[in-house]
Design a protein around this motif. Structure first.
Motif, mmCIF file in Angstrom:
data_model
loop_
_atom_site.group_PDB
_atom_site.id
_atom_site.type_symbol
_atom_site.label_atom_id
_atom_site.label_comp_id
_atom_site.label_asym_id
_atom_site.label_seq_id
_atom_site.Cartn_x
_atom_site.Cartn_y
_atom_site.Cartn_z
ATOM 1 N N VAL A 1 0.589 -1.336 0.101
ATOM 2 C CA VAL A 1 -0.061 0.144 -0.164
ATOM 3 C C VAL A 1 1.096 1.385 0.121
ATOM 4 O O VAL A 1 1.814 1.550 0.994
ATOM 5 C CB VAL A 1 -0.599 -0.074 0.598
ATOM 6 C CG1 VAL A 1 -1.945 1.399 1.376
ATOM 7 C CG2 VAL A 1 -1.791 -1.309 1.341
ATOM 8 N N LEU B 1 -2.942 0.602 -3.957
ATOM 9 C CA LEU B 1 -2.768 -0.592 -3.771
ATOM 10 C C LEU B 1 -1.765 -0.453 -4.953
ATOM 11 O O LEU B 1 -1.744 -0.413 -5.869
ATOM 12 C CB LEU B 1 -3.282 -1.958 -3.829
ATOM 13 C CG LEU B 1 -3.287 -3.021 -4.036
ATOM 14 C CD1 LEU B 1 -2.617 -2.954 -1.991
ATOM 15 C CD2 LEU B 1 -4.543 -4.675 -3.757
ATOM 16 N N GLU C 1 2.944 -2.190 4.618
ATOM 17 C CA GLU C 1 2.489 -4.347 4.250
ATOM 18 C C GLU C 1 0.917 -3.922 4.099
ATOM 19 O O GLU C 1 0.158 -3.490 4.805
ATOM 20 C CB GLU C 1 2.501 -4.924 5.158
ATOM 21 C CG GLU C 1 2.750 -6.084 5.521
ATOM 22 C CD GLU C 1 3.081 -6.959 6.227
ATOM 23 O OE1 GLU C 1 2.622 -8.305 6.344
ATOM 24 O OE2 GLU C 1 3.888 -6.766 7.698
ATOM 25 N N PHE C 2 0.695 -5.379 3.061
ATOM 26 C CA PHE C 2 -0.757 -4.683 2.783
ATOM 27 C C PHE C 2 -1.081 -6.649 3.468
ATOM 28 O O PHE C 2 -0.741 -7.600 3.104
ATOM 29 C CB PHE C 2 -0.846 -5.040 1.146
ATOM 30 C CG PHE C 2 -2.541 -5.942 0.715
ATOM 31 C CD1 PHE C 2 -3.473 -4.941 0.824
ATOM 32 C CD2 PHE C 2 -2.638 -6.486 -0.056
ATOM 33 C CE1 PHE C 2 -4.925 -4.656 0.739
ATOM 34 C CE2 PHE C 2 -3.793 -7.082 -0.710
ATOM 35 C CZ PHE C 2 -5.075 -6.239 -0.001
ATOM 36 N N PHE D 1 -9.869 -1.971 -1.687
ATOM 37 C CA PHE D 1 -9.394 -2.203 -0.310
ATOM 38 C C PHE D 1 -9.561 -1.341 0.592
ATOM 39 O O PHE D 1 -9.406 -1.778 2.079
ATOM 40 C CB PHE D 1 -7.625 -2.827 -0.543
ATOM 41 C CG PHE D 1 -7.449 -1.798 -1.183
ATOM 42 C CD1 PHE D 1 -6.375 -0.674 0.196
ATOM 43 C CD2 PHE D 1 -6.524 -1.237 -1.730
ATOM 44 C CE1 PHE D 1 -4.899 -0.340 0.368
ATOM 45 C CE2 PHE D 1 -5.916 0.215 -2.043
ATOM 46 C CZ PHE D 1 -5.806 0.255 -1.136
ATOM 47 N N ARG D 2 -9.614 -0.142 0.638
ATOM 48 C CA ARG D 2 -10.234 0.862 1.394
ATOM 49 C C ARG D 2 -11.037 0.942 2.332
ATOM 50 O O ARG D 2 -12.428 1.078 1.593
ATOM 51 C CB ARG D 2 -9.574 2.440 0.612
ATOM 52 C CG ARG D 2 -8.283 2.323 -0.197
ATOM 53 C CD ARG D 2 -8.012 3.533 -0.998
ATOM 54 N NE ARG D 2 -8.779 3.852 -1.925
ATOM 55 C CZ ARG D 2 -9.484 4.169 -2.827
ATOM 56 N NH1 ARG D 2 -8.122 5.130 -3.378
ATOM 57 N NH2 ARG D 2 -10.029 3.625 -4.196
#
Length: 349
Positions: free
Chosen positions: A139, A153, A218-219, A248-249
């Motif tokens: 990210v 991302l 880190e994702f 993803f947010r």
């Protein structure tokens, strides 16, 4: 019984103390002052500008101050608070002021406090990025921005390079100037015999290029929500923020849930995190991956207060268990009472 310290309430122009409904909507500074007085605190109230321009000198005071989302006002506040911090107790702390709208310093301060969790890297540009063991996807976050803005991302390094280049776009006239310097500018400097036009062009290009500080974090895949926890010195207000399909947010989606039961692991994590920061107010964005919790962002004053205004109540630790208490108070009441509990704890310890 120890007397309560004299408080100084520092506001923006026209008594602005952020925030309530939106970043530009103030709490009622007169109500804050009234509540603090009713709790036994002698209170003086000033704006930042009058404090300096009327030559009001403060020393040995406890100072509660506002934040702002306006960049020039933030800089003004940082200048004044840094100066006041040399001889006064400021709330929130200077470190937490530096964390405001600065995700880079947030990561630095977390590391200072020994808070390990998601891997993170802090960069001022793409130079030497190959030297670090970065696992993709990752990210990317610009150091400022809210509601999901400036968050991307990144699947691989080529995508990272493209995204950073977009963030540091060079304007048309700058490109014209660089072309002129590269192909038409011929200069000699008798005092600098080693001057080289091409080297000078490269150095100048680097000098004027607008760089973008950014965080790589880190994702964790597969998450469908995060949890906003507002810690007010022992009280914990919680809000769940859901992601949109295909995104993803959770920040900025406006998909809030105020009626759910957080598990004890999250509340314990939030409590221990708030203790480390040692501040009466802390807004935390927390994600969970199985049994593990991670702090992804935080703010110490100028945060959204919907967790107070829209929740039915808050969680509190009683012995070894967590209890939910239904209660409704104004934001001003919650802020002043949290400050009172914090200062009382400091006096008694």
């Amino acid at each position: 019984m120890n007397p309560k310290p004299e408080l100084v309430l520092l506001t923006g122009d026209q008594g602005f103390y952020g925030q309530t409904r939106k970043a530009w909507v103030s709490m009622d500074a007169s109500v804050l002052e009234k509540h603090l007085s009713s709790l036994g605190y002698p209170v003086q109230r000033y704006t930042f500008q009058e404090l300096y321009n009327r030559n009001i000198l403060l020393s040995g005071k406890t100072i509660l101050y506002t934040f702002s989302q306006k960049e020039n006002v933030r800089q003004y506040i940082r200048d004044v608070i840094f100066n006041l911090s040399k001889t006064n107790k400021i709330i929130p702390s200077l470190d937490l002021l530096l964390c405001h709208e600065n995700k880079g310093y947030q990561e630095l301060y977390k590391r200072e406090l020994g808070m390990t969790g998601l891997k993170a890297w802090y960069f001022s540009g793409l130079q030497d990025i190959d030297a670090y063991d970065i696992s993709y996807p990752v990210v990317l976050k610009t150091v400022s921005g809210s509601n999901g803005k400036g968050v991307f991302l990144i699947p691989d390094q080529k995508s990272l390079e493209r995204q950073v280049q977009k963030l540091t776009h060079v304007g048309f006239w700058t490109r014209v100037d660089l072309f002129r310097r590269r192909h038409f500018r011929k200069r000699t400097y008798p005092d600098y015999p080693h001057h080289d036009d091409y080297v000078d062009y490269l150095q100048y290009k680097e000098y004027i290029t607008r760089h973008q500080n950014f965080i790589l974090q880190e994702f964790i895949p597969g998450l469908t929500y995060d949890t906003r926890v507002l810690a007010l010195e022992g009280k914990f207000f919680v809000t769940r923020r859901h992601t949109r399909k295909g995104d993803f947010r959770a920040s900025g989606t406006k998909k809030f849930d105020f009626d759910f039961t957080p598990d004890d692991a999250l509340l314990e994590f939030a409590s221990k995190t708030a203790q480390r920061f040692n501040t009466p107010f802390l807004s935390m964005d927390i994600i969970q991956d199985g049994e593990s919790c991670y702090l992804i962002e935080y703010q110490a004053s100028h945060f959204g207060v919907s967790a107070i205004t829209k929740s039915r109540g808050y969680y509190i630790r009683e012995g070894s268990t967590w209890t939910f208490r239904e209660d409704k108070q104004t934001v001003e009441q919650e802020i002043t009472e949290a400050l009172d509990r914090y200062l009382t704890r400091g006096i008694e310890s």
